[in-house]
Design a protein around this motif. Structure first.
Motif, PDB file in Angstrom:
ATOM      1  N   LEU A  90       0.813  -1.215   0.000  1.00  0.00           N
ATOM      2  CA  LEU A  90       0.000   0.000   0.000  1.00  0.00           C
ATOM      3  C   LEU A  90       0.849   1.268   0.000  1.00  0.00           C
ATOM      4  N   ALA A  91       2.148   1.130   0.301  1.00  0.00           N
ATOM      5  CA  ALA A  91       3.027   2.301   0.306  1.00  0.00           C
ATOM      6  C   ALA A  91       3.709   2.528  -1.030  1.00  0.00           C
ATOM      7  N   ALA A  98      -7.646   6.948  -3.515  1.00  0.00           N
ATOM      8  CA  ALA A  98      -7.381   6.032  -2.410  1.00  0.00           C
ATOM      9  C   ALA A  98      -6.893   4.676  -2.903  1.00  0.00           C
ATOM     10  N   LEU A  99      -6.965   4.415  -4.212  1.00  0.00           N
ATOM     11  CA  LEU A  99      -6.522   3.137  -4.768  1.00  0.00           C
ATOM     12  C   LEU A  99      -4.999   3.115  -4.898  1.00  0.00           C
ATOM     13  N   ARG A 100      -4.445   1.907  -4.994  1.00  0.00           N
ATOM     14  CA  ARG A 100      -3.017   1.729  -5.235  1.00  0.00           C
ATOM     15  C   ARG A 100      -2.839   0.783  -6.419  1.00  0.00           C
ATOM     16  N   PHE A 101      -2.174   1.295  -7.475  1.00  0.00           N
ATOM     17  CA  PHE A 101      -1.907   0.487  -8.655  1.00  0.00           C
ATOM     18  C   PHE A 101      -0.404   0.232  -8.743  1.00  0.00           C
ATOM     19  N   LEU A 137      -3.912  -4.155  -8.585  1.00  0.00           N
ATOM     20  CA  LEU A 137      -4.730  -3.003  -8.210  1.00  0.00           C
ATOM     21  C   LEU A 137      -5.406  -3.305  -6.879  1.00  0.00           C
ATOM     22  N   PHE A 138      -5.205  -2.394  -5.883  1.00  0.00           N
ATOM     23  CA  PHE A 138      -5.726  -2.604  -4.543  1.00  0.00           C
ATOM     24  C   PHE A 138      -6.634  -1.442  -4.145  1.00  0.00           C
ATOM     25  N   ALA A 139      -7.733  -1.782  -3.464  1.00  0.00           N
ATOM     26  CA  ALA A 139      -8.667  -0.779  -2.938  1.00  0.00           C
ATOM     27  C   ALA A 139      -8.758  -0.964  -1.426  1.00  0.00           C
ATOM     28  N   PRO A 140      -8.027  -0.147  -0.639  1.00  0.00           N
ATOM     29  CA  PRO A 140      -8.088  -0.272   0.826  1.00  0.00           C
ATOM     30  C   PRO A 140      -9.475   0.119   1.349  1.00  0.00           C
ATOM     31  N   TRP A 169     -13.173   7.188 -14.698  1.00  0.00           N
ATOM     32  CA  TRP A 169     -14.533   6.770 -14.319  1.00  0.00           C
ATOM     33  C   TRP A 169     -14.495   5.433 -13.583  1.00  0.00           C
ATOM     34  N   GLY A 170     -13.754   4.458 -14.113  1.00  0.00           N
ATOM     35  CA  GLY A 170     -13.662   3.147 -13.480  1.00  0.00           C
ATOM     36  C   GLY A 170     -12.969   3.213 -12.128  1.00  0.00           C
ATOM     37  N   ARG A 171     -11.947   4.068 -12.008  1.00  0.00           N
ATOM     38  CA  ARG A 171     -11.248   4.191 -10.732  1.00  0.00           C
ATOM     39  C   ARG A 171     -12.181   4.765  -9.666  1.00  0.00           C
ATOM     40  N   GLU A 172     -12.923   5.799 -10.039  1.00  0.00           N
ATOM     41  CA  GLU A 172     -13.816   6.410  -9.058  1.00  0.00           C
ATOM     42  C   GLU A 172     -14.917   5.440  -8.638  1.00  0.00           C
ATOM     43  N   ALA A 173     -15.399   4.623  -9.577  1.00  0.00           N
ATOM     44  CA  ALA A 173     -16.425   3.642  -9.234  1.00  0.00           C
ATOM     45  C   ALA A 173     -15.881   2.620  -8.239  1.00  0.00           C
TER      46      ALA A 173
END
Length: 544
Positions: A90-91, A98-101, A137-140, A169-173
């Motif tokens: 995540l770092a 807020a996502l981490r790619f 791709l991670f969504a905490p 758009w996809g990231r915000e969703a």
């Protein structure tokens, strides 16, 4: 420039997102909630694989739910990754909100750590934004919904079905979904704790005092608002007790809250929703009044607390702040229905507004007394079936057009005028000075049109240099005057980067009336605009 089909795609995605978020609140247990979170990513957001990694009491993360591949699910479900390895993930990588790619170009350093992982096999990417099999791709998910709160877990996703890295758009969703998933998981834990407390109350009557203390703590220290309200009788709905979280949310002290019922605090437009929820139990989204007079959107869930001897007595109400989600929904809906350059309603929104005024049956005569009485219904949406009622009355206020052709004497009929506007000379400005100047001209034309119409009129951009104005309650002479006023407002010079440029405008006036489709109305106005253009071109040639 945004294509005409993209708003429809966004609206479809928004509906899918609303559906999967709604399903998060239907799960009965924490395990069901976690699986619903994983299934929603695959079924609603369009990823091939999804994994929910939940933080354990010792801080490490366990694979608690998986969706998209039964073989991979059997291999990694229940496996644990250390907190240190997850913190490292995540770092690093690229922050998408807020996502981490983590791109495959740097993710190889994670191949040997202890975090359970998988790969979706596939070819090497051919395009810059194509998904690589080793991309991550991670969504905490955080307890308060924001990055500053306690980490609840992480949603890992793999390979969007379209094969492309998600755009804005996809990231915000996905980010919004992770926000709602965190709330659902927190609520599931809270419900599980409260259910266990209620079971203890039933089974341990001899330890009633201890059980009451357990419930008090769950109630008082719940992170979201809680209230106990009276049920039945003259005092139905009166608030008996509230926790600190609800008092802070509404800006009211506990002593003041006991003077109200929820019906005193709810927004007038939401009173029907509250009454249905209070009577039946269940969940609703509505607005409650703060002390300063503003309203906050909340998710309100009622549970009936039954007494074994006397039957239902109290309502246990859980109040969750959803103001941020509602704001995001409004923003997403606005983006889907408005032009990104000018901020005007786009083609899809224009057609929707126009279609809302038209029924399928043409109006046979002039406005009658029944039509005037039915005007009271104009702001209510009865649905298509209401326009076709067979009870001797036509409950739809028909849209009619003035009689006669162009140039005829105004017969006094007022209708819905549709003014189709095409800019003259815009292409040469775009070609000569570039798209930056062209965009500035479109923005200024949109501003001038908006300032020239009345409140309640609609100015929309179809695309390119085409605009449409919907103006209700006009006669033929009124519409002609409006077209002249709009044209005169457009033709003064427009300054861009110290340079003055000019555009002209051709207007075609069409009339909406029941029995026509939105596309037919727009086509009619478009054709009249081209007729005007040809007529003006002939006049210029004669003058030359």
């Amino acid at each position: 420039m945004e294509t005409e089909s993209e708003p429809y795609v966004r609206l479809a995605t928004l509906r899918q997102l609303h559906q999967v978020v709604a399903e998060l609140n239907t799960a009965r247990s924490l395990a069901d909630t976690l699986q619903t979170v994983a299934d929603g990513v695959v079924n609603g957001l369009g990823y091939e694989l999804a994994c929910v990694n939940l933080v354990r009491p010792d801080g490490d993360l366990v694979v608690a739910a998986f969706a998209g591949n039964s073989s991979a699910e059997a291999l990694i479900t229940g496996r644990v990754g250390s907190r240190d390895a997850w913190e490292r993930r995540l770092a690093m990588g690229e922050a998408w909100g807020a996502l981490r790619f983590i791109s495959y170009t740097e993710g190889w350093v994670l191949d040997d750590d202890d975090v359970p992982q998988w790969y979706t096999e596939g070819p090497e990417p051919r395009f810059e934004d194509e998904w690589h099999p080793s991309d991550r791709l991670f969504a905490p998910m955080y307890a308060t919904g924001a990055a500053g709160g306690e980490l609840l877990g992480v949603i890992s996703v793999d390979r969007p079905r379209n094969g492309r890295r998600p755009g804005a758009w996809g990231r915000e969703a996905l980010q919004m979904y992770a926000f709602q998933a965190a709330i659902a998981i927190s609520n599931a834990r809270l419900r599980a704790n409260m259910q266990r407390a209620l079971v203890r109350l039933e089974r341990e009557q001899q330890a009633l005092r201890a059980s009451e203390e357990s419930f008090r703590q769950a109630f008082e220290y719940a992170p979201s608002g809680m209230a106990i309200a009276e049920m039945g009788g003259d005092q139905h709905g009166r608030i008996l007790r509230t926790n600190d979280a609800l008092c802070r949310l509404l800006g009211r002290p506990a002593s003041a809250m006991r003077r109200y019922s929820f019906s005193d605090l709810v927004h007038p437009e939401d009173i029907g929703t509250l009454l249905r929820t209070s009577a039946e139990g269940g969940r609703a989204e509505l607005r409650l009044a703060r002390r300063d007079g503003t309203y906050v959107w909340v998710s309100l869930r009622n549970s009936v607390v039954a007494d074994a001897a006397d039957g239902p007595r109290f309502l246990l109400t859980h109040v969750e702040d959803i103001e941020e989600r509602k704001r995001r929904e409004l923003q997403l809906a606005h983006r889907a229905s408005h032009d990104s350059l000018t901020g005007l309603p786009n083609s899809a929104e224009l057609r929707a507004r126009l279609s809302a005024r038209l029924c399928r049956r043409p109006h046979a005569g002039r406005p009658s007394a029944v039509d005037s009485l039915d005007a009271a219904y104009e702001h209510f949406d009865f649905g298509p079936a209401a326009h076709q009622q067979d009870d001797g009355f036509d409950h739809h206020v028909h849209t009619v057009a003035p009689e006669g052709g162009e140039g005829d004497v105004d017969d006094g009929t007022k209708g819905l005028a549709v003014l189709f506007c095409d800019l003259d000379g815009f292409k040469s400005i775009n070609d000569r000075f570039g798209h930056h100047t062209g965009d500035a001209v479109l923005i200024e034309v949109a501003r001038r049109l908006t300032h020239a119409v009345r409140d309640g009129d609609t100015v929309a951009r179809l695309g390119g240099d085409e605009f449409v104005v919907l103006a209700d309650g006009l006669g033929r002479a009124d519409a002609q005057d409006l077209a002249v006023r709009l044209r005169n407002g457009i033709i003064p010079p427009i300054r861009v980067d110290g340079r003055a440029v000019r555009v002209g405008a051709s207007f075609g006036i069409g009339w909406a009336q029941c029995g026509m489709s939105a596309d037919e109305v727009l086509h009619s106005a478009d054709q009249r605009m081209y007729v005007e253009k040809r007529s003006r071109a002939k006049q210029h040639r004669r003058a030359g």
